[in-house]
Scaffold this motif. Structure first.
Motif, PDB file in Angstrom:
ATOM      1  N   GLN B   3       1.481  13.286  14.034  1.00  0.00           N
ATOM      2  CA  GLN B   3       0.078  13.208  13.610  1.00  0.00           C
ATOM      3  C   GLN B   3      -0.093  14.061  12.353  1.00  0.00           C
ATOM      4  OE1 GLN B   3      -2.004  11.217  15.501  1.00  0.00           O
ATOM      5  NE2 GLN B   3      -0.121  10.824  16.653  1.00  0.00           N
ATOM      6  N   VAL B   4      -0.841  13.535  11.383  1.00  0.00           N
ATOM      7  CA  VAL B   4      -1.072  14.257  10.139  1.00  0.00           C
ATOM      8  C   VAL B   4      -2.582  14.375   9.934  1.00  0.00           C
ATOM      9  CG1 VAL B   4      -0.686  14.293   7.649  1.00  0.00           C
ATOM     10  CG2 VAL B   4       1.051  13.328   9.161  1.00  0.00           C
ATOM     11  N   ALA B  88       1.712  12.918   3.418  1.00  0.00           N
ATOM     12  CA  ALA B  88       2.468  12.058   4.320  1.00  0.00           C
ATOM     13  C   ALA B  88       3.675  12.838   4.799  1.00  0.00           C
ATOM     14  CB  ALA B  88       2.893  10.778   3.617  1.00  0.00           C
ATOM     15  N   GLY B  89       3.940  12.797   6.108  1.00  0.00           N
ATOM     16  CA  GLY B  89       5.057  13.552   6.657  1.00  0.00           C
ATOM     17  C   GLY B  89       5.849  12.741   7.650  1.00  0.00           C
ATOM     18  N   GLY B  90       7.129  13.095   7.793  1.00  0.00           N
ATOM     19  CA  GLY B  90       7.962  12.380   8.756  1.00  0.00           C
ATOM     20  C   GLY B  90       9.428  12.574   8.480  1.00  0.00           C
ATOM     21  N   GLY B  91      10.199  11.507   8.680  1.00  0.00           N
ATOM     22  CA  GLY B  91      11.635  11.553   8.453  1.00  0.00           C
ATOM     23  C   GLY B  91      11.990  11.145   7.040  1.00  0.00           C
ATOM     24  N   TYR B  92      13.287  11.002   6.800  1.00  0.00           N
ATOM     25  CA  TYR B  92      13.719  10.691   5.436  1.00  0.00           C
ATOM     26  C   TYR B  92      13.275   9.307   4.988  1.00  0.00           C
ATOM     27  CZ  TYR B  92      16.584  14.875   5.514  1.00  0.00           C
ATOM     28  OH  TYR B  92      17.012  16.178   5.572  1.00  0.00           O
ATOM     29  N   GLN B  93      13.156   8.369   5.926  1.00  0.00           N
ATOM     30  CA  GLN B  93      12.772   7.018   5.523  1.00  0.00           C
ATOM     31  C   GLN B  93      11.298   6.737   5.793  1.00  0.00           C
ATOM     32  OE1 GLN B  93      15.639   4.786   7.793  1.00  0.00           O
ATOM     33  NE2 GLN B  93      16.839   4.334   5.991  1.00  0.00           N
ATOM     34  N   VAL B  95       7.409   7.742   6.895  1.00  0.00           N
ATOM     35  CA  VAL B  95       6.428   8.832   6.955  1.00  0.00           C
ATOM     36  C   VAL B  95       5.117   8.315   7.515  1.00  0.00           C
ATOM     37  CG1 VAL B  95       7.416  10.168   5.055  1.00  0.00           C
ATOM     38  CG2 VAL B  95       5.697   8.411   4.567  1.00  0.00           C
ATOM     39  N   THR B  96       4.305   9.245   8.017  1.00  0.00           N
ATOM     40  CA  THR B  96       2.955   8.952   8.491  1.00  0.00           C
ATOM     41  C   THR B  96       1.962   9.603   7.531  1.00  0.00           C
ATOM     42  OG1 THR B  96       3.657   8.875  10.797  1.00  0.00           O
ATOM     43  CG2 THR B  96       1.319   9.262  10.388  1.00  0.00           C
ATOM     44  N   PHE B  97       0.962   8.820   7.122  1.00  0.00           N
ATOM     45  CA  PHE B  97      -0.042   9.320   6.182  1.00  0.00           C
ATOM     46  C   PHE B  97      -1.228   9.928   6.921  1.00  0.00           C
ATOM     47  CE2 PHE B  97       0.894   7.926   1.817  1.00  0.00           C
ATOM     48  CZ  PHE B  97       2.075   7.243   2.056  1.00  0.00           C
ATOM     49  N   GLY B  98      -1.805  10.962   6.310  1.00  0.00           N
ATOM     50  CA  GLY B  98      -3.097  11.442   6.743  1.00  0.00           C
ATOM     51  C   GLY B  98      -4.193  10.511   6.249  1.00  0.00           C
ATOM     52  N   THR B  99      -5.426  10.838   6.616  1.00  0.00           N
ATOM     53  CA  THR B  99      -6.555   9.975   6.224  1.00  0.00           C
ATOM     54  C   THR B  99      -7.127  10.343   4.862  1.00  0.00           C
ATOM     55  OG1 THR B  99      -8.020  11.365   7.520  1.00  0.00           O
ATOM     56  CG2 THR B  99      -7.186   9.374   8.580  1.00  0.00           C
ATOM     57  N   GLY B 100      -6.603  11.389   4.247  1.00  0.00           N
ATOM     58  CA  GLY B 100      -6.941  11.670   2.857  1.00  0.00           C
ATOM     59  C   GLY B 100      -8.092  12.631   2.662  1.00  0.00           C
ATOM     60  N   THR B 101      -8.114  13.240   1.482  1.00  0.00           N
ATOM     61  CA  THR B 101      -9.254  14.039   1.008  1.00  0.00           C
ATOM     62  C   THR B 101      -9.798  13.353  -0.236  1.00  0.00           C
ATOM     63  OG1 THR B 101      -8.461  16.179   1.811  1.00  0.00           O
ATOM     64  CG2 THR B 101      -9.950  16.214  -0.069  1.00  0.00           C
ATOM     65  N   LYS B 102     -11.065  12.952  -0.172  1.00  0.00           N
ATOM     66  CA  LYS B 102     -11.688  12.310  -1.321  1.00  0.00           C
ATOM     67  C   LYS B 102     -12.297  13.367  -2.213  1.00  0.00           C
ATOM     68  CE  LYS B 102     -14.850   8.608  -2.642  1.00  0.00           C
ATOM     69  NZ  LYS B 102     -15.772   7.552  -2.155  1.00  0.00           N
ATOM     70  N   LEU B 103     -11.799  13.461  -3.433  1.00  0.00           N
ATOM     71  CA  LEU B 103     -12.240  14.482  -4.388  1.00  0.00           C
ATOM     72  C   LEU B 103     -13.049  13.834  -5.502  1.00  0.00           C
ATOM     73  CD1 LEU B 103     -12.177  17.339  -5.649  1.00  0.00           C
ATOM     74  CD2 LEU B 103     -10.026  16.681  -6.753  1.00  0.00           C
ATOM     75  N   GLN B 104     -14.201  14.411  -5.764  1.00  0.00           N
ATOM     76  CA  GLN B 104     -14.996  13.987  -6.912  1.00  0.00           C
ATOM     77  C   GLN B 104     -15.212  15.196  -7.809  1.00  0.00           C
ATOM     78  OE1 GLN B 104     -18.817  12.298  -5.932  1.00  0.00           O
ATOM     79  NE2 GLN B 104     -19.315  11.825  -8.055  1.00  0.00           N
TER      80      GLN B 104
END
Lengths: 113, 107
Positions: B3-4, B88-93, B95-104
């Motif tokens: 989980q990210v 995004a984190g995981g193994g070498y091939q 990865v699992t992405f987070g839901t992001g930070t929206k920056l303005q």
């Protein structure tokens, strides 16, 4: 520079149609990936391929299939498009030896009516 | 699977301000990447950083692998920094992405 291209930026299809999304990379990368991106959910992995004719399911493979007949090309197939497959589809590639750094294409916005 | 979690989900900055974005992951990772998605949807890889600190211009990132988090620092922000930042984190091939930070970043 690594270049990953996708066949369409925008696509409109009808429910039940068969849809092909194509991705091509020009840097001889072993790994290729298909993700979908939906608001509030980030990117979710559909399928990936680590070699020609090899594929592995990602987190959300249902309703999708893939094809990798050549190293540079990875296709995502929606056998019978449904409205819940309306999304942004992103292709990525990476070198097996590059410790996983992924390079993305520009994305395809698919609308299924 | 891993989980990210990213924070904050949204951030508004005045041009010239500094910011810190955080990424927590639920398990050890061999692969940790930061990406920027511009307003036109293109994702650009910023850092590959499973541990340690890296800097690239006004951006830097630090990953503390033993505590399962990573930080992205943006200094002297510019309007072109606007968009969504993903880790995004995981193994070498895979990865699992987070839901992001929206920056303005506003002028």
């Amino acid at each position: 520079d690594v270049k990953v291209t996708q066949s369409s930026r925008y696509l409109v299809k009808r429910t039940g149609e068969k849809v092909f999304l194509e991705c091509v990379q020009d840097m001889d990368h072993e790994n290729m990936f298909w993700y979908r991106q939906d608001p509030g959910l980030g990117l979710r992995l559909i399928y990936f391929s680590y070699d020609v004719k090899m594929k592995e399911k990602g987190d959300i493979p249902e309703g999708y299939s893939v094809s990798r007949e050549k190293k540079e090309r990875f296709s995502l197939i929606l056998e019978s498009a449904s409205t819940n497959q309306t999304s942004m589809y992103l292709c990525a590639s990476s070198l097996a030896s590059d410790l996983g750094t992924q390079y993305f294409g520009p994305g395809t916005r698919l609308l299924v009516l | 699977g891993i989980q990210v979690e990213q924070s904050p989900p949204d951030l508004i900055l005045q041009e010239g301000a500094n910011s810190t974005l955080r990424c927590n992951f639920s398990d050890s990772v061999n692969n940790l990447q930061w990406f920027h998605q511009n307003p036109w949807g293109q994702l650009i890889n910023l850092f590959y950083i499973p541990s340690g600190t890296k800097q690239n211009g006004r951006l830097s990132a630090t990953t503390v692998a033993t505590e399962r988090y990573s930080l992205l620092y943006i200094s002297s922000s510019q309007t072109t920094d606007s968009g969504v930042y993903f880790c995004a984190g995981g193994g070498y091939q895979k990865v699992t992405f987070g839901t992001g930070t929206k920056l303005q970043v506003i002028p």
